[in-house]
Design a protein around this motif. Structure first.
Motif, short mmCIF file in Angstrom:
data_model
loop_
_atom_site.label_atom_id
_atom_site.label_comp_id
_atom_site.label_asym_id
_atom_site.label_seq_id
_atom_site.Cartn_x
_atom_site.Cartn_y
_atom_site.Cartn_z
N MET B 14 0.83 -1.21 0.00
CA MET B 14 0.00 0.00 0.00
C MET B 14 0.87 1.26 0.00
O MET B 14 0.48 2.29 -0.55
N ASN B 15 2.05 1.17 0.61
CA ASN B 15 2.97 2.31 0.53
C ASN B 15 3.42 2.52 -0.92
O ASN B 15 3.55 3.66 -1.39
N PHE B 16 3.62 1.42 -1.61
CA PHE B 16 3.98 1.50 -3.03
C PHE B 16 2.83 2.13 -3.83
O PHE B 16 3.05 3.01 -4.68
N ILE B 17 1.60 1.69 -3.56
CA ILE B 17 0.42 2.27 -4.24
C ILE B 17 0.33 3.77 -3.95
O ILE B 17 0.03 4.58 -4.84
N GLU B 18 0.64 4.13 -2.71
CA GLU B 18 0.59 5.55 -2.33
C GLU B 18 1.57 6.36 -3.19
O GLU B 18 1.23 7.43 -3.69
N GLU B 19 2.77 5.81 -3.36
CA GLU B 19 3.76 6.49 -4.22
C GLU B 19 3.26 6.59 -5.66
O GLU B 19 3.43 7.61 -6.33
N GLU B 20 2.66 5.50 -6.12
CA GLU B 20 2.14 5.48 -7.49
C GLU B 20 1.02 6.50 -7.68
O GLU B 20 0.89 7.11 -8.74
N LEU B 21 0.21 6.67 -6.63
CA LEU B 21 -0.86 7.67 -6.68
C LEU B 21 -0.27 9.05 -6.92
O LEU B 21 -0.73 9.81 -7.77
N TYR B 22 0.77 9.37 -6.15
CA TYR B 22 1.38 10.69 -6.30
C TYR B 22 2.00 10.84 -7.68
O TYR B 22 1.89 11.87 -8.32
N ARG B 23 2.65 9.77 -8.14
CA ARG B 23 3.29 9.82 -9.44
C ARG B 23 2.25 10.02 -10.55
O ARG B 23 2.49 10.70 -11.54
N SER B 24 1.09 9.40 -10.36
CA SER B 24 0.10 9.37 -11.43
C SER B 24 -0.46 10.75 -11.78
O SER B 24 -0.92 10.96 -12.90
N ILE B 25 -0.43 11.66 -10.83
CA ILE B 25 -1.07 12.96 -11.08
C ILE B 25 -0.08 14.02 -11.52
O ILE B 25 -0.46 15.16 -11.79
N ASP B 26 1.20 13.65 -11.60
CA ASP B 26 2.24 14.60 -11.95
C ASP B 26 1.99 15.20 -13.34
O ASP B 26 1.74 14.47 -14.29
N SER B 27 2.05 16.52 -13.44
CA SER B 27 1.89 17.15 -14.75
C SER B 27 2.76 18.39 -14.85
O SER B 27 3.31 18.86 -13.85
N THR B 28 2.87 18.93 -16.04
CA THR B 28 3.70 20.13 -16.24
C THR B 28 2.93 21.41 -15.91
O THR B 28 3.52 22.48 -15.88
N GLU B 29 1.63 21.28 -15.68
CA GLU B 29 0.82 22.47 -15.40
C GLU B 29 0.77 22.67 -13.88
O GLU B 29 0.19 21.86 -13.16
N PRO B 30 1.41 23.75 -13.38
CA PRO B 30 1.58 23.90 -11.92
C PRO B 30 0.26 23.91 -11.14
O PRO B 30 0.18 23.29 -10.08
N LEU B 31 -0.77 24.56 -11.67
CA LEU B 31 -2.02 24.65 -10.93
C LEU B 31 -2.64 23.27 -10.72
O LEU B 31 -3.10 22.93 -9.62
N ILE B 32 -2.61 22.46 -11.78
CA ILE B 32 -3.13 21.09 -11.66
C ILE B 32 -2.32 20.28 -10.65
O ILE B 32 -2.87 19.51 -9.86
N ASN B 33 -1.00 20.47 -10.67
CA ASN B 33 -0.16 19.77 -9.69
C ASN B 33 -0.54 20.14 -8.27
O ASN B 33 -0.68 19.29 -7.41
N ASP B 34 -0.71 21.45 -8.05
CA ASP B 34 -1.01 21.92 -6.70
C ASP B 34 -2.35 21.37 -6.20
O ASP B 34 -2.45 20.89 -5.08
N THR B 35 -3.37 21.47 -7.05
CA THR B 35 -4.70 21.06 -6.59
C THR B 35 -4.77 19.54 -6.41
O THR B 35 -5.34 19.06 -5.45
N SER B 36 -4.18 18.81 -7.34
CA SER B 36 -4.25 17.34 -7.24
C SER B 36 -3.48 16.85 -6.02
O SER B 36 -3.93 15.95 -5.32
N LEU B 37 -2.31 17.46 -5.80
CA LEU B 37 -1.51 17.08 -4.63
C LEU B 37 -2.26 17.39 -3.34
O LEU B 37 -2.30 16.58 -2.42
N HIS B 38 -2.88 18.56 -3.31
CA HIS B 38 -3.65 18.95 -2.13
C HIS B 38 -4.72 17.90 -1.84
O HIS B 38 -4.92 17.48 -0.70
N LEU B 39 -5.38 17.48 -2.90
CA LEU B 39 -6.46 16.50 -2.78
C LEU B 39 -5.92 15.16 -2.25
O LEU B 39 -6.46 14.58 -1.31
N LEU B 40 -4.84 14.68 -2.84
CA LEU B 40 -4.29 13.38 -2.42
C LEU B 40 -3.72 13.46 -1.00
O LEU B 40 -3.88 12.53 -0.22
#
Lengths: 324, 324
Positions: B14-40
């Motif tokens: 599950m720790n691995f899945i958690e890392e994958e979750l964070y990796r999955s939302i990574d994008s070059t658009e800063p606003l999307i990164n901020d909001t998605s990270l906040h959510l996760l």
């Protein structure tokens, strides 16, 4: 807004796709039915399904397979519009009240979610994993483009490159994959798929530039919304960016845009629209649109000589000459 | 809100899945990164990925395959929450400000769209067409459920059956397919997949009933939002429906609910919450939740005797005993 004029077999097949579109959104929940029907009935050119079917002509044309691409792509397009209307606070689209204005923002958001889910559910029936890969990649890029749109609202310092990247994600990608996926579903060769992608991409870029031109130069009757809507919503389009590059115009135009921005979407954009129409922005944007159309025609030249090429050529010419 | 307490291998995975979750939302658009990270980062129990992995234990457990189900399902859940917060006008979730309150409704809508698209893009990598079919059907049902939620806001005449249908779509279906798809991705037998679906469905129903109970009986510190939030948002839950069935309570409770409704989400729900807590609604809802848990345990009994059964049993018991 009118559907494209189509002849012969394609017209019959597009009527079938139209029926399938209506069937696809049917549900037992009355509110969803009402809003989805309202959205579909408002029409649109059905450009994406047309491209899917035309792409399919480069392989083994099978309407039953192609509908499973054509319908989802039109639904995805519709879902993105209904969410855009929330973001843009748009009251009218295609001469009809938007879902967000006829109902409210919340209903519009869930209507988009529903139509999007329906689209995916239909596409899920396709066995080819490459199709899922291409489609889902495009969806991610499109959703990043949505956020870029918010970021760029009233940003008067954005470059032409920035604008092009945005409309790439907003419009061109989905049209490109419409052409490509039609061919893929018909089992066309890889090189054919790529050329169709290139055709669709360039037509899509030109289409959006023309859309942005029409928002400034069109009549309310033709474009289904008051001219200058983009400006009022903070959407800085190509002719505006070009006009802002003219030193003798820049200060006055900036002041007008700020005034519109302070009016919170209610401001009168007529003066700004007039300034842009008198600038070099219109001609320069038209030239760029034509360049994209030429690139699309070049890709077309390299495709196998099937009858469909003529229709695709006609559509490419239509894109920059249309007034709606 | 805390993640579930897990032991041994599952915790590492599950720790691995958690890392994958964070990796999955990574994008070059800063606003999307901020909001998605906040959510996760706001967390959650990660119940859906846990169920995917546990379902996978009934076949050939392959974390690399399972992550491609587990990550999308958690993302889909997160996307639906961020859209729900727009609909519910919710300021807090899991003890953190929501995306819509930290940014705005528009950003929240597009954040949901983006995370949803990312989810599909990852799931698209799975070759099994049955998985796509099951997943996309669930997504359609979920989106219909979203609209039902709007329809039922402040509807004090809804039946228990209506409530159960709504939470089925809102919560139980996605948990059911989490269990089922985990097993499917691991190549388990059809009968195993169905039993796991049944387990997940019943646990999911109990989970939502318990969630709705906690909204009334929990402490703000434990549940991450003020008690009675559902009432203020017009979400009429099971204990309320039961309480309204008591003739001696009905008129007074109706008056309180109308008062809250007129307060447009700002009204004080404390009096209504007290009335419901003193009614039979709480005990009756607890009994129904327990009945679902028993059904889940019955499904579990019929499954092959792998070690995982104990964990699934523990989770079932946890669901109705939890205070967060």
């Amino acid at each position: 807004m009118k559907r494209l004029d189509l002849f012969g077999l394609l017209k019959k097949d597009m009527n079938f796709i139209e029926e399938e579109l209506y069937r696809s959104i049917d549900s037992t929940e009355p509110l969803i039915n009402d809003t989805s029907l309202h959205l579909l009935k408002a029409g649109g050119k059905r450009l994406r399904p047309v491209f899917v079917l035309l792409g399919g002509k480069f392989g083994e044309y099978d309407l039953d397979k192609l509908k499973r691409i054509a319908v989802p792509l039109e639904l995805i397009h519709s879902a993105s519009l209904v969410h855009d209307d929330v973001i843009d606070d748009a009251e009218m689209r295609r001469g009809q009240p938007t879902v967000k204005s006829k109902w409210d923002n919340r209903v519009a958001m869930y209507t988009g979610d529903y139509i999007y889910a329906r689209a995916l559910s239909i596409a899920a029936g396709l066995p080819n994993p490459d199709i899922h890969r291409v489609l889902s990649k495009a969806l991610v890029q499109m959703s990043i483009g949505e956020m870029e749109q918010i970021r760029d609202f009233f940003n008067v310092d954005q470059s032409v490159r920035n604008y092009l990247l945005r409309i790439r994600r907003k419009t061109a990608l989905l049209i490109a994959v419409s052409c490509q996926l039609g061919a893929m579903a018909a089992g066309a060769r890889e090189s054919v798929n790529s050329l169709l992608y290139s055709y669709g991409y360039n037509v899509g870029m030109a289409f959006q530039i023309q859309d942005d031109l029409l928002d400034l130069c069109g009549t309310e009757k033709k474009i289904g919304k008051p001219p200058g809507s983009d400006m009022r919503q903070g959407n800085i389009t190509l002719p505006v960016i070009y006009a802002l590059e003219q030193p003798e115009l820049r200060a006055d135009l900036l002041a007008e845009i700020r005034r519109i921005q302070d009016g919170d979407g209610q401001g009168d954009a007529r003066k700004a629209v007039d300034m842009i129409k008198k600038s070099e922005g219109i001609a320069k944007a038209e030239i760029l649109a034509d360049r994209y159309i030429n690139k699309a025609l070049n890709a077309l030249d390299l495709l196998p000589d099937v009858k469909t090429k003529k229709t695709l050529r006609d559509i490419a010419h239509f894109v920059t000459r249309r007034s709606y």
